[in-house]
Design a protein around this motif. Structure first.
Motif, short mmCIF file in Angstrom:
data_model
loop_
_atom_site.label_atom_id
_atom_site.label_comp_id
_atom_site.label_asym_id
_atom_site.label_seq_id
_atom_site.Cartn_x
_atom_site.Cartn_y
_atom_site.Cartn_z
N MET A 1 0.85 -1.20 0.00
CA MET A 1 0.00 0.00 0.00
C MET A 1 0.88 1.24 0.00
SD MET A 1 -3.30 1.06 0.34
CE MET A 1 -4.17 -0.31 1.05
N GLU A 2 0.82 2.00 -1.08
CA GLU A 2 1.60 3.24 -1.15
C GLU A 2 0.70 4.38 -0.64
OE1 GLU A 2 4.83 3.46 -2.05
OE2 GLU A 2 4.74 1.27 -2.13
N ILE A 3 1.13 5.00 0.45
CA ILE A 3 0.30 6.04 1.06
C ILE A 3 1.02 7.38 0.99
CG2 ILE A 3 -1.00 6.70 3.14
CD1 ILE A 3 -0.38 3.66 4.00
N VAL A 4 0.29 8.40 0.58
CA VAL A 4 0.85 9.75 0.53
C VAL A 4 0.08 10.62 1.52
CG1 VAL A 4 1.18 11.82 -0.90
CG2 VAL A 4 1.56 9.53 -1.89
N VAL A 5 0.82 11.40 2.30
CA VAL A 5 0.19 12.34 3.23
C VAL A 5 0.50 13.76 2.76
CG1 VAL A 5 0.18 13.21 5.60
CG2 VAL A 5 0.35 10.75 5.18
N LEU A 6 -0.54 14.58 2.62
CA LEU A 6 -0.37 15.99 2.27
C LEU A 6 -0.23 16.76 3.57
CD1 LEU A 6 -3.15 16.28 -0.47
CD2 LEU A 6 -0.79 15.48 -0.70
N LEU A 7 0.85 17.50 3.70
CA LEU A 7 1.14 18.11 4.99
C LEU A 7 1.42 19.61 4.85
CD1 LEU A 7 3.29 16.59 7.76
CD2 LEU A 7 4.00 18.78 6.86
N VAL A 57 5.14 5.22 3.33
CA VAL A 57 4.45 6.49 3.55
C VAL A 57 5.33 7.64 3.05
CG1 VAL A 57 3.49 8.06 5.29
CG2 VAL A 57 3.22 5.58 5.57
N THR A 58 4.78 8.42 2.14
CA THR A 58 5.50 9.59 1.60
C THR A 58 4.79 10.87 2.02
OG1 THR A 58 6.10 8.28 -0.34
CG2 THR A 58 6.33 10.68 -0.55
N ILE A 59 5.56 11.82 2.51
CA ILE A 59 5.00 13.10 2.94
C ILE A 59 5.23 14.11 1.82
CG2 ILE A 59 5.13 14.95 4.69
CD1 ILE A 59 4.41 12.21 5.90
#
Lengths: 260, 320
Positions: A1-7, A57-59
């Motif tokens: 699961m590739e998850i991206v967080v917008l921060l 997890v990529t920010i």
């Protein structure tokens, strides 16, 4: 699961934010900068999904040099890598402008799920996450207090006035966080040490194929900022007993304030 | 040429939200200033019957998209149908309530149409033919006046900020045959506590803080019930687990602006003040005479809330 967080990095909510001399921007020289509280929920949820389902997890963030601190904090919490689009005038862009920049970054990286805060506690726009989903042509579910990933789909509990709605979506999708989703972890000391060696790509708008000038002229701009009318402290109702005080309060609410 | 004001209404199980009447009333005012019509849009299942009442709040025309698939709000189906209606109506101004649904829908619409959106506006005015919306930022610590240039613009009005005006207008209903378009979302179920009055829409709010000392908020609930109001909480009361997150008033919770706000056992941290300072009248009850909340309250009582609040409830009972 590739998850991206917008921060987003924002002034801490306990900060006093002043109005600059130009009357259209805020003074933030003395504020303490933190990860937007709703984005902290997003980082935490991404880490929990990664722990349960694997992946990374990529920010992704847009901001100035100092924004790197917020991205590093998320890496110290456990995220794997960060991408910072450095732009010195990003504060001037409206929500759609920021969303276009984020969408441009996302076009070049893999994702199954994007998690964003429901809003940033500085401009309170409630816009960027949802707009990114639209620009990427993927579904969004906002104000999520619980999510489950089952068989390649995500099922979310979304808050509405007076209750919750359960909605299911195909992946990839974007969800925005609501208070109650989780309790964000603190960055541990080993986490902080490790974060220093994690990859943080700093790019410019030109690097992702965007024209620097294209966001400056948007359809809306601030014409003036002002403080809300200062509430004057009223009066403390005195009296010999609680009963006397309450009777006087009720009289005042009825006859002076006329609210009952 | 873009013309007209389009109000997007919101109904839940056949009942319009209060903020829908506020948005319609404000939409009527803007339409009068621009010299154009106000058209209301209603989406849902069996909505034609309830749509008729919108004329009372200023709608010249009502577009009713009656379709069982629109029974429950989904971001994509509603955005698809409403953007089609916008394309054929070509309005200059789109107005709706900034409820949780309104926030989600207006954001997706703004992105799809690539137009400006003023979220949570509290005042709207027209200056030199330009729309200026006032909206709180930094949790209400600052008010921003925003000039909007796109055609159309979207205005999402904050609940309890604009008055409801009844104006009898024709309110002719036109059936709209909606093309639902592509959807990736599926409604599963809904849980509602209909006995509770929504904090952001309540005329009266009584909130408890650390001074409550525990999860027993019954004295506040009794007072709220007497007023037909809602119970809120400070962040510390929520963090203690005494109240649900949905009850939190403040910069990272809900912003409320009732006629009467009663703060009980709340010291008055800057984040809490941001969430309730736009209330018309503020009453504070606190043991500590130095509590900062007293500096923002119209009326203060220094004392034990467990003694004071039941007395207020009793006095109100007598009046009623």
């Amino acid at each position: 699961m590739e998850i991206v967080v917008l921060l987003k990095q924002v002034p801490a909510t306990e900060s006093f934010v002043g109005i600059a001399d130009d009357k259209v921007s805020v003074k933030t020289d003395d504020v303490k900068w933190v990860i937007n509280p709703y984005d902290e929920f997003a980082v935490e949820e991404a880490l929990r999904i990664k722990e349960a389902h694997g992946g990374s997890v990529t920010i992704v963030s847009v901001g100035r040099d100092k924004t790197a601190e917020a991205v590093r904090t998320a890496l110290a919490m456990g995220a794997d890598k960060g991408i910072l689009i450095k732009d010195t005038i990003s504060e001037k862009y409206d929500g759609l402008g920021i969303a276009r920049i984020l969408a441009a970054v996302l076009k070049d990286i893999p994702y199954d799920l994007i998690i964003a805060g429901q809003r940033a506690v500085d401009d309170d726009n409630f816009l960027v996450g949802t707009a990114v989903a639209e620009f990427l042509n993927i579904p969004n579910i906002s104000l999520v207090i619980k999510e489950e990933i089952i068989d390649g789909r995500i099922r979310c509990h979304r808050t509405i006035e007076g209750g919750t709605v359960v909605i299911e979506s195909s992946l990839p999708a974007l969800i925005t966080t609501q208070r109650g989703l989780n309790e964000p972890r603190y960055a541990s000391l080993p986490g902080i040490m490790k974060a220093k060696r994690k990859p943080l790509d700093v790019k410019t708008l030109a690097d992702i194929g965007l024209d620097v000038g294209q966001f400056e002229t948007s359809g809306m701009h601030i014409v003036s900022l002002k403080f809300p009318p200062e509430r004057k402290s009223g009066r403390i109702i005195e009296g010999e007993s609680a009963q006397v005080k309450v009777s006087e309060l009720l009289r005042a609410l009825r006859e002076e304030a006329k609210v009952i | 040429m873009s013309k007209g004001v389009l109000a997007i209404t919101e109904q839940l199980d056949g009942v319009f939200r209060k903020v829908t009447y506020e948005a319609l009333s404000e939409g009527r005012r803007i339409a009068d200033q621009l010299g154009c019509d106000l058209t209301a849009v209603v989406l849902g299942s069996n909505v034609e019957i309830i749509a008729a009442e919108l004329g009372k709040y200023g709608a010249d025309r009502i577009i009713a998209a009656d379709n069982p698939i629109l029974d429950e709000y989904l971001t994509d189906t509603y955005t698809n149908v409403i953007s089609d209606i916008i394309a054929s109506e070509n309005p200059a101004v789109i107005i709706l309530g900034a409820s949780m649904q309104g926030k989600d829908l207006s954001a997706r619409l703004a992105a799809r149409l690539n137009v400006s959106l003023a979220m949570d506006c509290v005042v709207i005015r027209i200056e030199d033919e330009k729309l200026i919306a006032t909206r709180p930022i930094y949790g209400g610590k600052i008010l921003a006046d925003i000039a909007m240039d796109t055609k159309p613009v979207i205005l999402a009005v904050r609940p309890n900020s604009m008055g409801i005006t009844e104006t009898d207008c024709a309110g002719d209903i036109e059936k709209y045959d909606a093309n639902i378009g592509q959807t990736n979302l599926k409604f599963i179920e809904k849980t509602l506590d209909t006995t509770k009055i929504e904090l952001t829409e309540a005329d009266m709010v009584v909130s408890g803080g650390r001074g409550m000392g525990g999860a027993d908020f019954s004295v506040l609930e009794e007072l709220a019930e007497m007023f037909g109001g809602a119970v809120g909480a400070s962040r510390s009361a929520v963090d203690e687990g005494w109240r649900p997150h949905a009850d939190q008033v403040g910069q990272t919770g809900k912003v409320v602006s009732p006629n009467l706000y009663i703060a009980c056992g709340i010291s008055g941290a800057i984040q809490h003040l941001a969430g309730m300072s736009s209330s018309k009248i503020i009453v504070a009850v606190n043991k500590d005479p130095e509590a900062p909340i007293f500096l923002k309250a119209d009326y203060g009582i220094v004392g034990d809330l467990f003694e004071i609040v039941p007395l207020i409830t009793e006095e109100i009972r007598k009046i009623k």
